[in-house]
Design a protein around this motif. Structure first.
Motif, short mmCIF file in Angstrom:
data_model
loop_
_atom_site.label_atom_id
_atom_site.label_comp_id
_atom_site.label_asym_id
_atom_site.label_seq_id
_atom_site.Cartn_x
_atom_site.Cartn_y
_atom_site.Cartn_z
N ASN A 275 0.83 -1.18 0.00
CA ASN A 275 0.00 0.00 0.00
C ASN A 275 0.87 1.24 0.00
N PRO A 276 0.52 2.24 -0.80
CA PRO A 276 1.35 3.45 -0.83
C PRO A 276 1.28 4.19 0.51
N PRO A 277 2.39 4.77 0.94
CA PRO A 277 2.38 5.49 2.21
C PRO A 277 1.58 6.79 2.08
N GLU A 278 1.15 7.31 3.21
CA GLU A 278 0.50 8.61 3.21
C GLU A 278 1.55 9.66 2.88
N LEU A 279 1.31 10.41 1.84
CA LEU A 279 2.29 11.40 1.40
C LEU A 279 1.77 12.80 1.64
N SER A 280 2.65 13.66 2.11
CA SER A 280 2.28 15.06 2.25
C SER A 280 2.35 15.71 0.88
N ILE A 281 1.71 16.86 0.75
CA ILE A 281 1.67 17.57 -0.53
C ILE A 281 3.07 18.02 -0.97
N GLU A 282 4.00 18.18 -0.01
CA GLU A 282 5.36 18.62 -0.33
C GLU A 282 6.27 17.50 -0.82
N THR A 283 5.83 16.25 -0.66
CA THR A 283 6.70 15.12 -0.99
C THR A 283 7.00 15.08 -2.49
N ARG A 284 8.27 14.93 -2.81
CA ARG A 284 8.70 14.78 -4.19
C ARG A 284 8.87 13.30 -4.49
N ILE A 285 8.45 12.90 -5.67
CA ILE A 285 8.62 11.52 -6.11
C ILE A 285 9.54 11.53 -7.32
N VAL A 286 10.67 10.88 -7.19
CA VAL A 286 11.64 10.78 -8.27
C VAL A 286 11.44 9.43 -8.94
N LEU A 287 11.21 9.44 -10.23
CA LEU A 287 11.06 8.19 -10.97
C LEU A 287 12.43 7.74 -11.46
N ILE A 288 12.69 6.44 -11.33
CA ILE A 288 13.96 5.87 -11.77
C ILE A 288 13.65 4.81 -12.83
N ARG A 289 14.23 5.02 -14.00
CA ARG A 289 14.03 4.07 -15.10
C ARG A 289 15.34 3.32 -15.34
N ILE A 290 15.26 2.00 -15.29
CA ILE A 290 16.43 1.15 -15.53
C ILE A 290 16.45 0.75 -17.00
N TRP A 291 17.59 0.84 -17.60
CA TRP A 291 17.77 0.47 -19.00
C TRP A 291 19.01 -0.41 -19.09
N SER A 292 18.98 -1.38 -19.96
CA SER A 292 20.18 -2.18 -20.17
C SER A 292 20.30 -2.56 -21.64
N ASP A 293 21.52 -2.82 -22.03
CA ASP A 293 21.77 -3.24 -23.39
C ASP A 293 23.03 -4.09 -23.40
N GLY A 294 23.03 -5.08 -24.24
CA GLY A 294 24.21 -5.94 -24.38
C GLY A 294 25.00 -5.51 -25.61
N PHE A 295 26.28 -5.71 -25.54
CA PHE A 295 27.11 -5.44 -26.71
C PHE A 295 28.29 -6.41 -26.74
N GLU A 296 28.82 -6.55 -27.92
CA GLU A 296 29.92 -7.48 -28.14
C GLU A 296 31.24 -6.82 -27.78
N ASN A 297 31.95 -7.45 -26.88
CA ASN A 297 33.28 -6.99 -26.49
C ASN A 297 34.28 -7.50 -27.52
N LYS A 298 35.50 -7.09 -27.39
CA LYS A 298 36.56 -7.64 -28.23
C LYS A 298 36.58 -9.16 -28.05
N LYS A 299 36.72 -9.87 -29.13
CA LYS A 299 36.71 -11.34 -29.07
C LYS A 299 37.83 -11.86 -28.16
N VAL A 300 37.43 -12.74 -27.24
CA VAL A 300 38.40 -13.39 -26.36
C VAL A 300 38.55 -14.82 -26.87
N ALA A 301 39.66 -15.09 -27.48
CA ALA A 301 39.89 -16.41 -28.07
C ALA A 301 39.84 -17.50 -27.01
N GLY A 302 39.11 -18.53 -27.30
CA GLY A 302 39.07 -19.68 -26.42
C GLY A 302 38.11 -19.54 -25.24
N ASN A 303 37.49 -18.38 -25.06
CA ASN A 303 36.57 -18.19 -23.93
C ASN A 303 35.39 -17.31 -24.36
#
Length: 105
Positions: A4-32
């Protein structure tokens, strides 16, 4: 199951946090090939209720793709810690304001 959301006063600020991720190819590691693919996580904080301020984006995790789930869980647990309303300093206004953060899915 969502809590349940807490009781918030009118002065309370809510900061939204968005998580993002992406994969990418590193330099080739031979044998691994399990170390050839990296996963980068970033968090964007949106502090303004009208979302007119530019968000602040920070890197929050970098891992090999083979174990990126553990890193994501750790990041989400860290975001959970700031879900509670606490007095936080807002430098642009020069004062302490009740603030909480919420992660976006």
């Amino acid at each position: 199951m969502k809590d349940n959301p807490p009781e918030l006063s009118i002065e309370t600020r809510i900061v939204l946090i968005r998580i993002w991720s992406d994969g990418f190819e590193n330099k080739k590691v031979a044998g691994n090939p399990q170390y050839n693919s990296l996963q980068l996580f970033s968090a964007t904080m949106l502090p303004d209720t009208r979302r007119t301020l530019e968000g602040l984006t920070l890197p929050v995790g970098l891992t090999y793709k083979k174990n990126h789930r553990d890193v994501l869980i750790h990041i989400l647990k860290q975001i959970e810690k700031v879900n509670q309303v606490k007095q936080r300093y807002w430098g642009n206004e020069g004062k302490v304001i009740p603030t909480m953060a919420r992660g976006l899915a």
